[in-house]
Design a protein around this motif. Structure first.
Motif, PDB file in Angstrom:
ATOM      1  N   SER A 157       6.464 -16.567 -12.856  1.00 55.89           N
ATOM      2  CA  SER A 157       7.191 -17.719 -12.305  1.00 55.89           C
ATOM      3  C   SER A 157       7.509 -17.518 -10.825  1.00 55.89           C
ATOM      4  O   SER A 157       8.651 -17.674 -10.379  1.00 55.89           O
ATOM      5  N   ILE A 158       6.465 -17.167 -10.051  1.00 53.86           N
ATOM      6  CA  ILE A 158       6.630 -16.971  -8.615  1.00 53.86           C
ATOM      7  C   ILE A 158       5.517 -17.722  -7.894  1.00 53.86           C
ATOM      8  O   ILE A 158       4.532 -18.147  -8.504  1.00 53.86           O
ATOM      9  N   THR A 159       5.648 -17.858  -6.594  1.00 55.32           N
ATOM     10  CA  THR A 159       4.636 -18.516  -5.785  1.00 55.32           C
ATOM     11  C   THR A 159       4.644 -17.892  -4.392  1.00 55.32           C
ATOM     12  O   THR A 159       5.313 -16.866  -4.157  1.00 55.32           O
ATOM     13  N   VAL A 160       3.924 -18.520  -3.466  1.00 55.55           N
ATOM     14  CA  VAL A 160       3.829 -18.000  -2.099  1.00 55.55           C
ATOM     15  C   VAL A 160       5.218 -17.939  -1.470  1.00 55.55           C
ATOM     16  O   VAL A 160       6.003 -18.884  -1.559  1.00 55.55           O
ATOM     17  N   GLY A 161       5.518 -16.799  -0.841  1.00 58.96           N
ATOM     18  CA  GLY A 161       6.813 -16.595  -0.207  1.00 58.96           C
ATOM     19  C   GLY A 161       7.801 -15.838  -1.067  1.00 58.96           C
ATOM     20  O   GLY A 161       8.788 -15.304  -0.546  1.00 58.96           O
ATOM     21  N   ASP A 162       7.551 -15.774  -2.377  1.00 65.01           N
ATOM     22  CA  ASP A 162       8.424 -14.999  -3.259  1.00 65.01           C
ATOM     23  C   ASP A 162       8.066 -13.523  -3.188  1.00 65.01           C
ATOM     24  O   ASP A 162       7.047 -13.128  -2.619  1.00 65.01           O
ATOM     25  N   LYS A 163       8.921 -12.701  -3.787  1.00 68.75           N
ATOM     26  CA  LYS A 163       8.694 -11.262  -3.808  1.00 68.75           C
ATOM     27  C   LYS A 163       8.265 -10.826  -5.210  1.00 68.75           C
ATOM     28  O   LYS A 163       8.694 -11.393  -6.217  1.00 68.75           O
ATOM     29  N   ILE A 164       7.401  -9.804  -5.252  1.00 64.75           N
ATOM     30  CA  ILE A 164       6.930  -9.245  -6.503  1.00 64.75           C
ATOM     31  C   ILE A 164       7.136  -7.740  -6.463  1.00 64.75           C
ATOM     32  O   ILE A 164       6.847  -7.085  -5.446  1.00 64.75           O
ATOM     33  N   LYS A 165       7.656  -7.187  -7.540  1.00 65.27           N
ATOM     34  CA  LYS A 165       7.916  -5.748  -7.613  1.00 65.27           C
ATOM     35  C   LYS A 165       6.802  -5.088  -8.429  1.00 65.27           C
ATOM     36  O   LYS A 165       6.516  -5.524  -9.548  1.00 65.27           O
ATOM     37  N   LEU A 166       6.175  -4.063  -7.854  1.00 63.75           N
ATOM     38  CA  LEU A 166       5.121  -3.330  -8.538  1.00 63.75           C
ATOM     39  C   LEU A 166       5.634  -1.941  -8.895  1.00 63.75           C
ATOM     40  O   LEU A 166       6.174  -1.224  -8.046  1.00 63.75           O
ATOM     41  N   ILE A 167       5.438  -1.571 -10.162  1.00 65.33           N
ATOM     42  CA  ILE A 167       5.962  -0.309 -10.688  1.00 65.33           C
ATOM     43  C   ILE A 167       4.794   0.535 -11.166  1.00 65.33           C
ATOM     44  O   ILE A 167       4.042   0.130 -12.057  1.00 65.33           O
ATOM     45  N   LEU A 168       4.636   1.721 -10.562  1.00 61.64           N
ATOM     46  CA  LEU A 168       3.565   2.647 -10.923  1.00 61.64           C
ATOM     47  C   LEU A 168       4.160   3.856 -11.632  1.00 61.64           C
ATOM     48  O   LEU A 168       4.850   4.669 -11.001  1.00 61.64           O
ATOM     49  N   PRO A 169       3.947   4.022 -12.936  1.00 57.36           N
ATOM     50  CA  PRO A 169       4.484   5.195 -13.631  1.00 57.36           C
ATOM     51  C   PRO A 169       3.888   6.483 -13.064  1.00 57.36           C
ATOM     52  O   PRO A 169       2.688   6.587 -12.813  1.00 57.36           O
ATOM     53  N   GLY A 170       4.719   7.456 -12.838  1.00 61.58           N
ATOM     54  CA  GLY A 170       4.244   8.746 -12.341  1.00 61.58           C
ATOM     55  C   GLY A 170       3.684   8.682 -10.948  1.00 61.58           C
ATOM     56  O   GLY A 170       2.796   9.467 -10.593  1.00 61.58           O
ATOM     57  N   GLY A 171       4.178   7.779 -10.117  1.00 58.53           N
ATOM     58  CA  GLY A 171       3.621   7.618  -8.785  1.00 58.53           C
ATOM     59  C   GLY A 171       4.191   8.562  -7.752  1.00 58.53           C
ATOM     60  O   GLY A 171       3.559   8.814  -6.735  1.00 58.53           O
ATOM     61  N   VAL A 172       5.371   9.089  -8.003  1.00 54.74           N
ATOM     62  CA  VAL A 172       6.030   9.963  -7.017  1.00 54.74           C
ATOM     63  C   VAL A 172       6.220  11.341  -7.635  1.00 54.74           C
ATOM     64  O   VAL A 172       6.771  11.484  -8.724  1.00 54.74           O
ATOM     65  N   LYS A 173       5.716  12.359  -6.934  1.00 52.70           N
ATOM     66  CA  LYS A 173       5.864  13.736  -7.393  1.00 52.70           C
ATOM     67  C   LYS A 173       7.141  14.317  -6.814  1.00 52.70           C
ATOM     68  O   LYS A 173       7.411  14.189  -5.621  1.00 52.70           O
ATOM     69  N   SER A 174       7.929  14.963  -7.654  1.00 47.56           N
ATOM     70  CA  SER A 174       9.185  15.574  -7.205  1.00 47.56           C
ATOM     71  C   SER A 174       9.381  16.882  -7.962  1.00 47.56           C
ATOM     72  O   SER A 174       8.688  17.159  -8.945  1.00 47.56           O
ATOM     73  N   PRO A 175      10.339  17.720  -7.478  1.00 52.82           N
ATOM     74  CA  PRO A 175      10.591  18.981  -8.201  1.00 52.82           C
ATOM     75  C   PRO A 175      10.996  18.775  -9.654  1.00 52.82           C
ATOM     76  O   PRO A 175      10.815  19.661 -10.492  1.00 52.82           O
ATOM     77  N   LEU A 176      11.515  17.601  -9.958  1.00 51.57           N
ATOM     78  CA  LEU A 176      11.931  17.311 -11.341  1.00 51.57           C
ATOM     79  C   LEU A 176      10.820  16.675 -12.152  1.00 51.57           C
ATOM     80  O   LEU A 176      11.025  16.300 -13.304  1.00 51.57           O
ATOM     81  N   GLY A 177       9.617  16.540 -11.542  1.00 52.04           N
ATOM     82  CA  GLY A 177       8.499  15.919 -12.247  1.00 52.04           C
ATOM     83  C   GLY A 177       8.130  14.584 -11.615  1.00 52.04           C
ATOM     84  O   GLY A 177       8.663  14.188 -10.587  1.00 52.04           O
ATOM     85  N   ALA A 178       7.223  13.914 -12.258  1.00 51.34           N
ATOM     86  CA  ALA A 178       6.749  12.637 -11.743  1.00 51.34           C
ATOM     87  C   ALA A 178       7.722  11.523 -12.100  1.00 51.34           C
ATOM     88  O   ALA A 178       8.212  11.452 -13.230  1.00 51.34           O
ATOM     89  N   THR A 179       8.003  10.693 -11.136  1.00 49.35           N
ATOM     90  CA  THR A 179       8.885   9.543 -11.354  1.00 49.35           C
ATOM     91  C   THR A 179       8.146   8.268 -10.957  1.00 49.35           C
ATOM     92  O   THR A 179       7.214   8.310 -10.149  1.00 49.35           O
TER      93      THR A 179
ATOM     94  N   GLN B 210      -4.064   2.804  -0.694  1.00 52.28           N
ATOM     95  CA  GLN B 210      -4.279   4.246  -0.617  1.00 52.28           C
ATOM     96  C   GLN B 210      -2.950   4.988  -0.670  1.00 52.28           C
ATOM     97  O   GLN B 210      -2.811   5.997  -1.372  1.00 52.28           O
ATOM     98  N   SER B 211      -1.975   4.497   0.061  1.00 48.37           N
ATOM     99  CA  SER B 211      -0.663   5.140   0.071  1.00 48.37           C
ATOM    100  C   SER B 211       0.049   4.948  -1.268  1.00 48.37           C
ATOM    101  O   SER B 211       0.643   5.885  -1.804  1.00 48.37           O
ATOM    102  N   TYR B 212      -0.013   3.745  -1.805  1.00 52.30           N
ATOM    103  CA  TYR B 212       0.721   3.433  -3.030  1.00 52.30           C
ATOM    104  C   TYR B 212       0.207   4.252  -4.212  1.00 52.30           C
ATOM    105  O   TYR B 212       0.990   4.732  -5.042  1.00 52.30           O
ATOM    106  N   PHE B 213      -1.118   4.432  -4.301  1.00 53.08           N
ATOM    107  CA  PHE B 213      -1.710   5.147  -5.435  1.00 53.08           C
ATOM    108  C   PHE B 213      -2.003   6.619  -5.121  1.00 53.08           C
ATOM    109  O   PHE B 213      -2.743   7.270  -5.874  1.00 53.08           O
ATOM    110  N   ASN B 214      -1.448   7.142  -4.026  1.00 53.18           N
ATOM    111  CA  ASN B 214      -1.682   8.545  -3.647  1.00 53.18           C
ATOM    112  C   ASN B 214      -3.165   8.834  -3.463  1.00 53.18           C
ATOM    113  O   ASN B 214      -3.688   9.842  -3.949  1.00 53.18           O
TER     114      ASN B 214
END
Length: 436
Positions: free
Chosen positions: A180-202, A234-238
């Motif tokens: 339910s969005i169109t041009v000009g709206d915002k969309i949130k993209l969530i990539l599981p395990g996209g960020v590596k940290s000392p506590l594991g992937a977040t 490239q940045s988003y997907f490492n």
């Protein structure tokens, strides 16, 4: 000795026409003639309509494949990463590889891609989507995506915003409808395990502005696809400095199988090729089988309709036995009698075929308003794009299909007419007049 009249002389046509329009009280079979004519008309109409829809569906399906997907995709077979021990299938030298592949004769465009699956979110709505990382210049060359008639927004706004870490995305109309969005709206993209940290992937969560909404014409594409600028993907997907695959477009997609060897040679070792025929081959083969089966079934329908001509002629011959005997005693030859009754049957087949062709062509030409009416009468459930893939029922008239239907109808009409016509020609005039 008088010469024999030429075949299909005017008097033979006159007699045949007199028999065709004779009333039942006069020994004619006008009712059977009308039944035969209507049967042939409906059978030819059904055959042409089916062939037109079949051709249109196949053309629309192939066009959506070639207009929104790669004609050829080049992958990396994979190498083992010495540090992690995992197989790495990304392309590290994609620019050089794209340059070599682009030099192959027949190739029109080569675009590096970064692909991945993520969760899209807007407020309380979620959808699983596939992200294609592609440069803005290459996105504009995809016909079904860069289409001003179906697109919403400005495709030129699809880019990485200069001097910022922000980027815009282009989303399918199905994704826009689902969230339910169109041009000009915002969309949130969530990539599981996209960020590596000392506590594991977040999970990696990032918000993008929607710059463009496209409609490719295929439900599965519009419902799941999002385009993101290549550098941002490239940045988003490492995948810094790497690409997932190469998207290749060629001049003649139908002949792509002849180019695979050259493409593999240009791509280098460990490369693999996947053509649009490989991706949709099973469905296309199923369409071919369905086409053949439908043609056979409808050919049987035409044969059944043509058999009504045989029934009508047999009745006509029986009712006109006295006339046949008189004509034979007046000097009419067996050949002339055969041609008279052949004209009766063939003329019915030709008229029925003519009207069937007219109805079939009109159906194919005006299929959109006809389908809209059917859709309204059925409550909007006549066509489900989530099942059939495309949004409407297409039809495409092809001269070969029309000629095939005409040849089949006329051929069967002529063949089934021969038996009762021969029976009339061989009738003994003495036996025909014995009880008169």
């Amino acid at each position: 000795m008088a010469a024999s009249p030429a075949p299909f002389a005017p008097f033979e046509w006159m007699i045949a026409w007199r028999y065709l329009r004779a009333k039942r009280a006069e020994g004619g079979v006008s009712v059977m003639t009308w039944i035969s004519l209507i049967g042939i008309t409906l059978a030819v109409f059904a055959l042409i309509a089916t062939l037109a829809v079949r051709s249109g569906f196949r053309a629309e399906f192939v066009d959506t494949i070639l207009g929104a997907n790669a004609h050829v995709t080049l992958y990396n077979a994979g190498t083992i990463n010495e540090q992690t021990g995992h197989i790495d299938r990304t392309l590290h030298d994609y620019d050089a590889m794209a340059e070599r592949v682009g030099a192959v004769p027949g190739v029109t465009r080569v675009a590096p891609l970064v692909k991945g699956q993520v969760m899209a979110n807007s407020r309380d709505r979620n959808a699983g989507v596939q992200v294609f990382g592609i440069s803005p210049e290459n996105l504009k060359t995809i016909p079904r995506i860069n289409n001003p008639e179906t697109g919403i927004g400005d495709i030129d706004a699809f880019r990485v915003i200069p001097d910022t870490e922000q980027a815009t995305v282009a989303i399918g109309s199905g994704v826009a409808r689902e969230l339910s969005i169109t041009v000009g709206d915002k969309i949130k993209l969530i990539l599981p395990g996209g960020v590596k940290s000392p506590l594991g992937a977040t999970p990696r969560v990032k918000v993008y502005d929607v710059a463009y909404v496209f409609t490719a014409g295929r439900y599965d594409i519009d419902r799941t696809r999002i385009y993101m600028p290549f550098a941002e993907a490239q940045s988003y997907f490492n995948r810094e400095g790497r690409a997932t695959e190469l998207e290749v477009m060629v001049e003649q997609p139908e002949a792509v199988d002849n180019m695979t060897a050259d493409l593999l040679g240009a791509a280098g070792e460990l490369s693999q090729v996947w053509t649009w025929r490989d991706a949709s081959g099973g469905f296309l083969r199923a369409l071919d089988i369905e086409d053949n089966v439908m043609f056979i079934i409808l050919s049987i329908l035409v044969l059944i309709a043509a058999m009504n001509i045989t029934s009508g002629l047999i009745m006509l011959v029986k009712n006109k036995g006295r006339d046949i005997g008189i004509l034979r005693t007046m000097g009419l030859t067996e050949g002339s009698v055969l041609r008279v009754f052949f004209i009766c049957g063939a003329f019915t087949g030709m008229i029925g075929t003519f009207f069937g062709v007219i109805l079939g062509c009109l159906f194919a030409i005006y299929i959109d308003p006809i389908f809209s009416l059917v859709n309204v009468l059925s409550g909007g459930q006549a066509w489900d794009p989530s099942i059939r893939g495309i949004y409407h029922l297409p039809a495409q008239l092809q001269m070969g299909d029309v000629l095939s239907a005409v040849a089949l109808s006329l051929g069967l009409s002529f063949v089934v007419t021969i038996f009762p016509a021969r029976r009339a020609a061989r009738m003994n005039p003495v036996e025909a007049l014995r009880y008169e």
